[in-house]
Design a protein around this motif. Structure first.
Motif, PDB file in Angstrom:
ATOM      1  N   THR A 105       0.838  -1.204   0.000  1.00 38.54           N
ATOM      2  CA  THR A 105       0.000   0.000   0.000  1.00 38.54           C
ATOM      3  C   THR A 105       0.874   1.256   0.000  1.00 38.54           C
ATOM      4  N   ASP A 106       1.927   1.245   0.839  1.00 36.28           N
ATOM      5  CA  ASP A 106       2.871   2.369   0.854  1.00 36.28           C
ATOM      6  C   ASP A 106       3.504   2.554  -0.521  1.00 36.28           C
ATOM      7  N   LEU A 107       3.940   1.448  -1.102  1.00 32.57           N
ATOM      8  CA  LEU A 107       4.604   1.505  -2.397  1.00 32.57           C
ATOM      9  C   LEU A 107       3.646   1.989  -3.484  1.00 32.57           C
ATOM     10  N   ALA A 108       2.407   1.542  -3.428  1.00 27.79           N
ATOM     11  CA  ALA A 108       1.406   1.988  -4.409  1.00 27.79           C
ATOM     12  C   ALA A 108       1.231   3.499  -4.335  1.00 27.79           C
ATOM     13  N   GLY A 109       1.203   4.033  -3.135  1.00 26.82           N
ATOM     14  CA  GLY A 109       1.072   5.475  -2.966  1.00 26.82           C
ATOM     15  C   GLY A 109       2.264   6.237  -3.515  1.00 26.82           C
ATOM     16  N   ARG A 110       3.436   5.673  -3.384  1.00 25.09           N
ATOM     17  CA  ARG A 110       4.649   6.346  -3.851  1.00 25.09           C
ATOM     18  C   ARG A 110       4.873   6.215  -5.359  1.00 25.09           C
ATOM     19  N   THR A 111       4.408   5.104  -5.934  1.00 24.26           N
ATOM     20  CA  THR A 111       4.668   4.855  -7.357  1.00 24.26           C
ATOM     21  C   THR A 111       3.506   5.229  -8.264  1.00 24.26           C
ATOM     22  N   GLY A 112       2.302   5.248  -7.705  1.00 28.34           N
ATOM     23  CA  GLY A 112       1.122   5.454  -8.543  1.00 28.34           C
ATOM     24  C   GLY A 112       0.706   4.190  -9.276  1.00 28.34           C
ATOM     25  N   GLY A 136       8.686  -3.823 -16.863  1.00 25.39           N
ATOM     26  CA  GLY A 136       9.233  -2.866 -17.818  1.00 25.39           C
ATOM     27  C   GLY A 136      10.182  -1.908 -17.115  1.00 25.39           C
ATOM     28  N   LEU A 137      11.005  -1.247 -17.892  1.00 23.18           N
ATOM     29  CA  LEU A 137      11.971  -0.313 -17.305  1.00 23.18           C
ATOM     30  C   LEU A 137      11.285   0.837 -16.578  1.00 23.18           C
ATOM     31  N   ASP A 138      10.175   1.328 -17.123  1.00 21.50           N
ATOM     32  CA  ASP A 138       9.450   2.414 -16.470  1.00 21.50           C
ATOM     33  C   ASP A 138       8.961   1.974 -15.095  1.00 21.50           C
ATOM     34  N   THR A 139       8.431   0.764 -15.012  1.00 18.85           N
ATOM     35  CA  THR A 139       7.948   0.238 -13.731  1.00 18.85           C
ATOM     36  C   THR A 139       9.093   0.083 -12.747  1.00 18.85           C
ATOM     37  N   LEU A 140      10.200  -0.477 -13.199  1.00 17.35           N
ATOM     38  CA  LEU A 140      11.361  -0.640 -12.311  1.00 17.35           C
ATOM     39  C   LEU A 140      11.889   0.708 -11.841  1.00 17.35           C
ATOM     40  N   GLU A 141      11.885   1.689 -12.724  1.00 19.24           N
ATOM     41  CA  GLU A 141      12.362   3.025 -12.353  1.00 19.24           C
ATOM     42  C   GLU A 141      11.454   3.647 -11.281  1.00 19.24           C
ATOM     43  N   ARG A 142      10.157   3.528 -11.454  1.00 17.57           N
ATOM     44  CA  ARG A 142       9.213   4.075 -10.469  1.00 17.57           C
ATOM     45  C   ARG A 142       9.369   3.364  -9.128  1.00 17.57           C
ATOM     46  N   TYR A 143       9.524   2.046  -9.181  1.00 14.82           N
ATOM     47  CA  TYR A 143       9.703   1.245  -7.964  1.00 14.82           C
ATOM     48  C   TYR A 143      11.001   1.674  -7.273  1.00 14.82           C
ATOM     49  N   ALA A 144      12.068   1.801  -8.048  1.00 15.66           N
ATOM     50  CA  ALA A 144      13.365   2.171  -7.474  1.00 15.66           C
ATOM     51  C   ALA A 144      13.294   3.532  -6.789  1.00 15.66           C
ATOM     52  N   ARG A 145      12.684   4.506  -7.466  1.00 13.39           N
ATOM     53  CA  ARG A 145      12.547   5.842  -6.869  1.00 13.39           C
ATOM     54  C   ARG A 145      11.771   5.782  -5.559  1.00 13.39           C
ATOM     55  N   ALA A 146      10.756   4.930  -5.521  1.00 11.28           N
ATOM     56  CA  ALA A 146       9.907   4.828  -4.328  1.00 11.28           C
ATOM     57  C   ALA A 146      10.659   4.286  -3.124  1.00 11.28           C
ATOM     58  N   VAL A 147      11.727   3.516  -3.363  1.00 10.34           N
ATOM     59  CA  VAL A 147      12.513   2.990  -2.241  1.00 10.34           C
ATOM     60  C   VAL A 147      13.862   3.702  -2.116  1.00 10.34           C
ATOM     61  N   GLY A 148      13.971   4.875  -2.771  1.00 10.20           N
ATOM     62  CA  GLY A 148      15.172   5.692  -2.625  1.00 10.20           C
ATOM     63  C   GLY A 148      16.359   5.224  -3.445  1.00 10.20           C
ATOM     64  N   ALA A 198      -1.075   0.521  -9.062  1.00  9.25           N
ATOM     65  CA  ALA A 198      -2.076  -0.132  -8.220  1.00  9.25           C
ATOM     66  C   ALA A 198      -1.447  -1.247  -7.385  1.00  9.25           C
ATOM     67  N   LYS A 199      -1.908  -1.359  -6.153  1.00  6.73           N
ATOM     68  CA  LYS A 199      -1.394  -2.372  -5.232  1.00  6.73           C
ATOM     69  C   LYS A 199      -1.511  -3.769  -5.836  1.00  6.73           C
ATOM     70  N   SER A 200      -2.630  -4.059  -6.511  1.00  6.38           N
ATOM     71  CA  SER A 200      -2.821  -5.381  -7.119  1.00  6.38           C
ATOM     72  C   SER A 200      -1.779  -5.641  -8.208  1.00  6.38           C
ATOM     73  N   ASN A 201      -1.446  -4.607  -8.966  1.00  4.74           N
ATOM     74  CA  ASN A 201      -0.420  -4.768 -10.005  1.00  4.74           C
ATOM     75  C   ASN A 201       0.959  -4.987  -9.396  1.00  4.74           C
ATOM     76  N   LEU A 202       1.248  -4.277  -8.311  1.00  5.40           N
ATOM     77  CA  LEU A 202       2.529  -4.479  -7.624  1.00  5.40           C
ATOM     78  C   LEU A 202       2.625  -5.884  -7.051  1.00  5.40           C
ATOM     79  N   SER A 203       1.538  -6.362  -6.478  1.00  9.15           N
ATOM     80  CA  SER A 203       1.512  -7.717  -5.928  1.00  9.15           C
ATOM     81  C   SER A 203       1.761  -8.750  -7.020  1.00  9.15           C
ATOM     82  N   ARG A 204       1.079  -8.573  -8.146  1.00  6.90           N
ATOM     83  CA  ARG A 204       1.250  -9.500  -9.273  1.00  6.90           C
ATOM     84  C   ARG A 204       2.686  -9.438  -9.789  1.00  6.90           C
ATOM     85  N   LEU A 205       3.223  -8.251  -9.869  1.00  3.57           N
ATOM     86  CA  LEU A 205       4.595  -8.072 -10.336  1.00  3.57           C
ATOM     87  C   LEU A 205       5.584  -8.788  -9.421  1.00  3.57           C
ATOM     88  N   GLU A 206       5.397  -8.626  -8.128  1.00  3.04           N
ATOM     89  CA  GLU A 206       6.324  -9.233  -7.173  1.00  3.04           C
ATOM     90  C   GLU A 206       6.177 -10.747  -7.078  1.00  3.04           C
TER      91      GLU A 206
END
Length: 115
Positions: A67-74, A92-104, A76-84
């Motif tokens: 939920t925290d990550l969804a808020g930081r990346t924009g 995709g690179l865009d998704t990885l970049e957004r995820y990376a930024r969200a965790v600093g 959806a939590k369900s998509n992040l869960s499926r991805l993980e």
């Protein structure tokens, strides 16, 4: 819609045999190329999944929920869960970049000459 004409020409058994021989030759000629391409795609998938696993470990180390990550990346939590959780999903690179930024973290992509 275009008018497609079907051939009513019948092939002789000898013509069929020759076509089968040609098809087998094409398969033999292309088999190694197809295998090489498949290995490259699999390696790329594994590389991206490896980056994702590193990011998931960092998310968990920081105590962030999906939920925290969804808020930081924009994303959806369900998509992040499926991805993980789905090993068949290639991020995709865009998704990885957004995820990376969200965790600093910063994702760096480098273009190099082919080996």
């Amino acid at each position: 819609m275009p008018n497609i004409q079907r051939s009513s020409k019948k092939l002789t058994p000898e013509q069929i045999r020759k076509l089968k021989v040609q098809a087998k030759q094409i398969d033999r000629d292309d088999a190694e190329n197809i295998k090489t391409q498949g290995r490259a795609v699999f390696a790329h998938h594994e590389q991206l999944r490896g980056i994702l696993h590193t990011l998931v470990a960092e998310r968990k180390r920081q105590g962030l929920s999906l939920t925290d990550l969804a808020g930081r990346t924009g994303i959806a939590k369900s998509n992040l869960s499926r991805l993980e959780n789905s090993e068949n999903t290639t991020p995709g690179l865009d998704t990885l970049e957004r995820y990376a930024r969200a965790v600093g973290k910063t994702l760096r992509v480098e273009l190099m000459d082919a080996a």
